[in-house]
Each structure stands twice: as C-alpha cells, then as structure tokens.
Design an enzyme around this catalytic site. Structure first.
Site, PDB file in Angstrom:
ATOM      1  N   ASN A   1      53.659  -3.557  43.920  1.00  0.00           N
ATOM      2  CA  ASN A   1      54.005  -3.091  45.267  1.00  0.00           C
ATOM      3  C   ASN A   1      55.457  -3.523  45.434  1.00  0.00           C
ATOM      4  O   ASN A   1      55.754  -4.613  45.904  1.00  0.00           O
ATOM      5  CB  ASN A   1      53.105  -3.729  46.321  1.00  0.00           C
TER       6      ASN A   1
ATOM      7  N   ARG B   1      36.126   7.828  44.149  1.00  0.00           N
ATOM      8  CA  ARG B   1      37.334   7.128  43.677  1.00  0.00           C
ATOM      9  C   ARG B   1      37.288   6.893  42.162  1.00  0.00           C
ATOM     10  O   ARG B   1      38.318   6.906  41.491  1.00  0.00           O
ATOM     11  CB  ARG B   1      37.449   5.794  44.425  1.00  0.00           C
TER      12      ARG B   1
ATOM     13  N   GLU C   1      41.125 -12.240  41.657  1.00  0.00           N
ATOM     14  CA  GLU C   1      41.054 -11.647  42.995  1.00  0.00           C
ATOM     15  C   GLU C   1      39.608 -11.463  43.465  1.00  0.00           C
ATOM     16  O   GLU C   1      39.287 -11.760  44.617  1.00  0.00           O
ATOM     17  CB  GLU C   1      41.780 -10.298  42.981  1.00  0.00           C
TER      18      GLU C   1
ATOM     19  N   ASP D   1      38.199  -1.548  40.405  1.00  0.00           N
ATOM     20  CA  ASP D   1      39.254  -2.527  40.633  1.00  0.00           C
ATOM     21  C   ASP D   1      38.851  -3.932  40.221  1.00  0.00           C
ATOM     22  O   ASP D   1      38.519  -4.749  41.081  1.00  0.00           O
ATOM     23  CB  ASP D   1      39.651  -2.519  42.121  1.00  0.00           C
TER      24      ASP D   1
ATOM     25  N   ARG E   1      51.387   3.297  35.936  1.00  0.00           N
ATOM     26  CA  ARG E   1      50.008   2.901  36.211  1.00  0.00           C
ATOM     27  C   ARG E   1      49.129   4.085  36.623  1.00  0.00           C
ATOM     28  O   ARG E   1      49.565   4.982  37.341  1.00  0.00           O
ATOM     29  CB  ARG E   1      49.980   1.835  37.308  1.00  0.00           C
TER      30      ARG E   1
ATOM     31  N   GLU F   1      51.075 -11.714  45.668  1.00  0.00           N
ATOM     32  CA  GLU F   1      49.905 -10.910  46.018  1.00  0.00           C
ATOM     33  C   GLU F   1      48.777 -11.263  45.059  1.00  0.00           C
ATOM     34  O   GLU F   1      48.960 -11.241  43.838  1.00  0.00           O
ATOM     35  CB  GLU F   1      50.260  -9.420  45.938  1.00  0.00           C
ATOM     36  N   ARG F   2      47.639 -11.608  45.623  1.00  0.00           N
ATOM     37  CA  ARG F   2      46.467 -12.040  44.844  1.00  0.00           C
ATOM     38  C   ARG F   2      46.782 -13.286  44.008  1.00  0.00           C
ATOM     39  O   ARG F   2      46.239 -13.473  42.921  1.00  0.00           O
ATOM     40  CB  ARG F   2      45.932 -10.927  43.953  1.00  0.00           C
TER      41      ARG F   2
ATOM     42  N   HIS G   1      32.330  -4.172  44.495  1.00  0.00           N
ATOM     43  CA  HIS G   1      33.260  -4.065  45.630  1.00  0.00           C
ATOM     44  C   HIS G   1      32.582  -4.336  46.966  1.00  0.00           C
ATOM     45  O   HIS G   1      32.740  -3.570  47.924  1.00  0.00           O
ATOM     46  CB  HIS G   1      33.924  -2.684  45.639  1.00  0.00           C
TER      47      HIS G   1
ATOM     48  N   TRP H   1      37.891   1.425  50.752  1.00  0.00           N
ATOM     49  CA  TRP H   1      38.100  -0.018  50.862  1.00  0.00           C
ATOM     50  C   TRP H   1      36.873  -0.704  51.463  1.00  0.00           C
ATOM     51  O   TRP H   1      36.844  -1.921  51.595  1.00  0.00           O
ATOM     52  CB  TRP H   1      39.346  -0.311  51.711  1.00  0.00           C
TER      53      TRP H   1
ATOM     54  N   GLU I   1      48.012   3.566  46.954  1.00  0.00           N
ATOM     55  CA  GLU I   1      47.939   2.605  48.058  1.00  0.00           C
ATOM     56  C   GLU I   1      49.241   2.536  48.851  1.00  0.00           C
ATOM     57  O   GLU I   1      49.763   1.462  49.133  1.00  0.00           O
ATOM     58  CB  GLU I   1      47.565   1.208  47.528  1.00  0.00           C
TER      59      GLU I   1
END
Ligand code: GCV
Length: 720
Positions: free
Chosen positions: A226, A352, A409, A381, A340, A183-184, A537, A559, A307
């Site tokens: 994840n 957020r 990312e 993020d 986390r 991931e990423r 973002h 998002w 998430e």
C-alpha cells in the site's frame, strides 16, 4: 588437562548463556560448543584460516568467520598459509586462483551464481576444508552453512557438500510505512529509521543483512505494497541508497513498491495512464534516477487496482499494460517487476476466490519477460489453512512467484506460537496437476515445469524494532524457515525446525525434542481453535485479531465473515462446487473432481468448498456439528499441552526467553479458549444443537464476545 580446560570453558559458556538472552542474536548466537569431544574435533580440524579475496563481501565473510569461530571454538583462529595442515581455505574458484589448483572443476563448475561447495581435501598430506563458490555471495552462503554445521554440532571430519538455491530471488516484503508504522506488523515499529537515514547506519541494518544472508535471502522490498510515492523522491532515494550499500556485501538487493499514481503525486501530471507517452517517460526518467543512486536496484513490487490502490484499470487498461510499462523502464538495467495478483473487486459479484484467475489467466503470455506475477499462497488471504491458489498451475507462459505471509496477521499475530514450516510445505508440496503428472507448486515456482528462468519466492516480513526482531521469540523460526525453504523447498519442516532450535536454544536433545514437537503441532492447533474443517476469514473486523464470525456489516462484503462461512439453520460452509460459485473448476480437473465431491474432498478443506448440513456424518462417524466442536476443543487442549511441555523444559532454557515464551503461551491459551467459546456460541445459534461430550461450554453469552472492541490492536492499516 586439555579436557579439563574444555570442560571449564564449556561450563563458563553454559553459565553465561543462562544469564541473559534477549533474542537479539537470532540463530547466529555462536556460543561455545558445549560438547567437549566435538569441541576437540573442531579445534583440531580448524587450526588456521586463509580467506582469499579483498572486497566488501569477502570482508563480511572474514568478519563472520572470526566472530563465529571465536564464539564456537572459544579462541581466535589465526590466519594461515597454504602449506598449513588443518587449514580452512575460503574463497572464490576461478581460472588461475589458488583454489582452482586445489579443486577439480567438477567440484565447482555447476554452482551457478550463488551455489557453494564445502569439501574436506587432502593435499600434499595436509588436510584442508575448502569453502568455495564461483562468486563472493556463494562463498558467504557457504560460510554461513559451515557455521550452521558447527552450531548444530555436526561431524565435520569428511565434508562433501554442494548446495545451489532452487529459486533465484528469495525476497522479504516489508509492509513498512514511511512513518515507521508497519501494516500487519506485531514487533514494534519499522526497522528503517527514515528520519535518521542516510547518515545514521544502525547496527541493526548490518545484523539484518547477516541474518538474511545466513538463510539465503537475497532481496528485500523496503516499503509497504500500500505504497507511498514519496519513497521515489530523491531525498528518500538517498536513504534507500544508504541501506542498499549496507546490504550489497551480503548479496541483498533492494526493491521498492511503486505507487501507480506516482506520476500524478510526484510528477504533477494529470494522468498515470500507462499508455500515455508522457507517463512512460516519467517512469523511464524516475527509474534512471533510481539506478544512478543504486546501480543494482532490484525493481518494483506493485499492488494495483486492489483494495483501493490505483492501477491501470483506472484508465481502462489491463494489468499487463501497467506491468509492461514499468517492466520496460527497468529492463535496460536488469530490473524486475513483481506484479501482485491479489485483486478482487467490490463491484464484481463473483466469488472473491475466482477473481484473480478471472483477471490474470486471459493475460497469460501478454507480460514482458521481466514481469513476475506474485501470487499469495491461497486465493483468499493468508488464512491458517487454505488450499493452494489456483493461479499456480494456470499460467503457462508467465513466471509465477509465491507470496507467503511470515507475519501472523491471521494466525494469532504477535502472541501465538505458530511455526509456519508445515503451512509453507503443505502449499509447496501440493500437486497442481499442471502437466497431468506430478507438478507441485514448488516445481512451478522454480520454473522446472513451465521452463521459466526468472523465479522468486516472497515472504511478508515479521520483523520490527523490538529488541528480539519478531516480538514472539518463535516468530524468528518463521523468518528462518521461509529463507531455508526459498533456498530449497525440498527440505522438511521438521529438519528446519530442528536446526533452528539447536541454533536458537542449544543442542540439548531432550529440550530439542520437546520444542520441536510443540513447533510441529502448533500449526494444526491454530487451525483447530480458529478455523477447523475449512472455515476461513472469520477473524475480527479490520485488525483480524480474535474471533469475529458474526462480522456481517462492512464497506465490502468480502471483508465480512458471513460472506465466507454462510452459516444457516441447515449447515455451514461456502459452496464453491459447480452448483455453487464453481471456483473449484479453476483447478485442474483431477483436483476439481476430488474437491467437488463432498465425500472425497479432504476434510481439512470441506467447508471451504461445500455448504455442509450440520447432521452430515464425517469420516470419524461424528456429525459435522460434533466434529466442529471437537476440533475447537482439541485446539484448546493442544495449547494447554504446549504450556505443560514448555514448563517441563524450564531447566534447559535461559530464564529470559523461558519466561517470555511462557507468558505468551498463557495468552495463547486464553485466546484459544476465547476462539472456541466465541465460535461455538455463535455457530450454535444456527445449529441449535448441544455440545458433544468432552467439549467445554462457552464461559459467556454470545453477546459478550460480540461486544469486545480492540481499536488499538497493532498492525492495523493506517490512513495515509
Ligand atoms: C498490505 C490483506 C491485509 C492488508 C494487506 C493486503 C495485501 O488484505 O489485511 O493489510 O495490505 O492483504 O496483501 O495487499
């Protein structure tokens, strides 16, 4: 004659060096010292070596010294005797050891578990260089430091070095899935070949450990946050054990991510409620089993209720309930839980930015002593630029650790040259005012402000199966700078860049200056062409590749890009002042006061905290609109400058890496233009203003940029 031979071997070294460099060797290249005078000095100073101690770590020390010295000095260094002149004496210091007779206690007594000293001493008229520590891993770090001195061509005539890490756990987080997707991840597949482990031990695992140890990284989380519960199954634990066995001699402890619902998925239980005794026993048993495989297992990293990941809140419990249950399970073995704080909820209408503080500040003091709260450097993020996360400075009774993202990312992924040293430093040097006096983020995470003794810094790794590890040759610099700053965050981004360049590309000062200047300008350039003046973002949806300021429809509002930039006919930016979402007041009042005022807020954070009219004059005298346009243009111009500067040093870089970097810079230039054009075309629909002089108009209409699709962009979160 001697000089002739040195010059000849120097020539040969340079010749071979220019043939093929695929980047596999990272910064541990150990090519022949290409300065004849220094080579003579080094060969004189190191005529033999004596390595004391026989165990796996000292074996690693020996191998590294043999490899390094042979390469750098162009000859084998024989084993020596204590009576030899110009002996390199390497080993641990302790009562009754040979070294203790030769060194005074104050040269070693404060070195702690991992510190080392490197000293030039004269004993009985004979010169030695000692590399020593209280423990084997410290010796290993000392050896890597010594080799770095040679690789960067330092004078080693009179050494008097002591170095102790400021932060205890310096840990890479791999977001690697068990199917080997990352991931990423932008550098191929995961380097963990789960299918062929435990039998097949890839040389890469050893080289990974060497590279990490060389920059002081002492821990690695092998799996994605994840998380997949399968990693806790005995057959996988056997594979994890095989990796832990490889890493142990290099001082690296293995950690895993714990999927909170593992008792249900693996244990076939009905619940994962942390207050259920059955669930607690399941984890206790699981942890016992893990420690049977890996006696020095580090612990778990947990992403919970974030998430879509399961967590204690699924059962009406708090983050502290969840973390403490796992903390109790690992405590008897000395393990840690890194819990986390990257939490935000779609159901929570609040900004957020505020949600982590809202959840964690009330829990301060409620965590077991072996829990660390792992906080991303900023509240959103891993953006090209974020103000530091307000949780640093808000938790007084709980160890807070840093999470940086080494993988890019949001910063051009595998194709953009962005040196992250300045970004990491900006955060670590930020003053939180926690104590009402200077209390930088660095001082908070090293425990010196809060008195915490468990301290850690994590970096989300950019490592993959690509031959050169990080895909972009300059990605290696970000792995490197993370490790060096985790060891000592007071080092400067400039100094670290300089030592990386020397080890990676050689010691030619002209070339070095150019490469360093590109590196040091690169972070500001990416901010300029992606998210200037506090924009954030606004990347493409999901994959985060390329611009997507128009993204407005996703399953979660946070998002989308429009959630963050809030552009309208009046202006642009997110009002987080006390009349907006009031996120500013999560910072210490001294900082909040500065951020609150549109005139005092640093311009680099302006649109992060304020919704600003398009016509607002800024410090330069330009209006906001003009300043935004000029920043986008400047970013493009900077990248064009990188291409020119790189081309100017073609003769000083090996062909393979020269062309590789040049093609990536070409992509970066194309994409910087894409960012500028897409963002300016989009924001102009709100400002309705012309582009100022010197700013190139977008090549295409906005709808063209909006139509671009990248379903196969790498690093996307897979379905699991
Ligand atoms: C591992 C961001 C990334 C996700 C990542 C998440 C996290 O949202 O896009 O890929 O998930 O952060 O840090 O948990």
């Amino acid at each position: 004659m001697h000089k002739f031979i040195y010059c000849f071997s120097f020539f040969l070294g340079t010749f071979f060096q220019s043939i093929a460099e695929d980047g596999y060797r990272l910064w541990l290249r150990y090519d022949l010292v290409n300065n004849p005078d220094l080579l003579i000095q080094y060969r004189e100073q190191i005529q033999s070596m004596l390595i004391l101690g026989e165990n796996a770590s000292m074996e690693a020390v020996k191998n590294e010294l043999q490899l390094g010295l042979k390469g750098l000095l162009g000859k084998d260094i024989p084993s020596g005797l204590l009576t030899d002149n110009h002996l390199l004496l390497v080993g641990t210091y302790g009562p009754n050891t040979i070294l203790s007779e030769r060194l005074t206690p104050n040269e070693t007594e404060n070195l702690g578990d991992e510190g080392f000293s490197i000293l030039t001493k004269e004993i009985d008229g004979k010169k030695i260089i000692s590399i020593t520590a209280l423990h084997d891993t410290g010796v290993l770090y000392g050896v890597f430091h010594f080799l770095r001195l040679l690789q960067t061509q330092q004078d080693i005539e009179n050494l008097n070095i002591q170095s102790i890490p400021k932060i205890k756990v310096r840990i890479l987080n791999h977001w690697d899935n068990l199917d080997r997707t990352v991931e990423r991840g932008y550098a191929g597949f995961s380097i963990w070949n789960w299918h062929q482990l435990p039998e097949f031990i890839d040389q890469r695992y050893i080289d990974y450990a060497r590279a990490n140890a060389s920059i002081g990284i002492n821990a690695s989380v092998l799996t994605n946050v994840n998380a997949n519960a399968l990693i806790l199954r005995p057959d996988y634990l056997e594979k994890v054990k095989a990796l832990a066995d490889v890493f142990r001699p290099y001082g690296i402890k293995v950690y895993l991510t714990a999927r909170f619902s593992a008792p249900i998925e693996l244990g076939k239980m009905e619940t994962a409620d942390p207050l259920s005794e059955d669930v607690q026993s399941w984890w206790n048993e699981k942890v016992k089993e893990i420690y049977e495989f890996i006696p020095d297992f580090g612990g778990f990293v947990v992403k919970a209720n974030s998430e879509g990941q399961p967590g204690p809140q699924n059962y009406g419990r708090t983050h502290a309930d969840g973390a403490n249950m796992l903390a109790e399970a690992v405590a008897p073995y000395g393990g840690f839980i890194m819990w986390r704080a990257f939490v935000y909820s779609n159901e929570d209408p609040d900004d957020r930015h505020k949600q982590a503080n809202n959840e964690f500040v009330p829990l301060d003091g409620k965590f077991k002593s072996n829990v660390l709260i792992q906080v991303k450097n900023g509240a959103i993020d891993f953006q090209p630029r974020e103000p530091f996360h307000p949780l640093f400075g808000a938790l007084e009774k709980t160890p807070v650790m840093m999470e940086f993202q080494i993988t890019q990312e949001y910063l051009g992924q595998g194709t953009h040259l962005v040196y992250l040293g300045p970004l990491f430093k900006e955060v670590l040097d930020s003053d939180t005012y926690m104590e009402g006096r200077e209390s930088t983020v660095g001082e908070i995470i090293d425990g010196s402000i809060t008195g915490q003794s468990i301290t850690a810094m994590a970096g989300v790794a950019n490592i993959g199966s690509d031959r050169n590890w990080t895909s972009h040759p300059f990605g290696q610099a970000n792995w490197y700078v993370f490790g060096r700053l985790a060891w000592d965050y007071d080092l400067s981004a400039e100094a670290i860049a300089a030592e990386w360049v020397k080890q990676t590309f050689g010691n030619d000062p002209g070339m070095g200056q150019v490469v360093e200047s590109i590196m040091l300008d690169s972070r500001e350039a990416v901010v300029n062409y992606m998210t200037p003046l506090g924009l954030h973002h606004i990347m493409g949806a999901g994959h985060h590749y390329g611009p997507g300021p128009w993204v407005s429809k996703m399953s979660r509002a946070e998002w989308t890009s429009t959630y963050y930039h809030r552009a309208d006919s009046l202006g642009v930016g997110f009002d987080r002042t006390s009349t907006g979402t009031d996120a500013i007041n999560q910072y210490h009042r001294q900082i909040a006061r500065t951020f609150e005022s549109i005139n005092h807020c640093p311009e680099k954070y302006l649109l992060w905290f304020h919704h600003v009219p398009w016509h607002q004059p800024l410090a330069s005298g330009n209006t906001l609109w003009n300043e935004i346009c000029l920043h986008y243009q400047k970013g493009v111009d900077q990248v064009a400058g990188f291409v020119d500067r790189w081309q100017n040093i073609q003769d000083s870089i090996d062909e393979q890496r020269y062309h590789h970097v040049l093609s990536l810079l070409t992509i970066q230039l194309k994409e910087a233009r894409w960012w500028r054009d897409a963002c300016l075309a989009y924001f102009q629909t709100f400002s309705q203003l012309p582009f100022p002089e010197g700013v190139e108009a977008p090549l295409n209409e906005l709808k063209y940029y909006e139509s671009l699709q990248y379903p196969y962009a790498p690093g996307i979160r897979p379905k699991w």
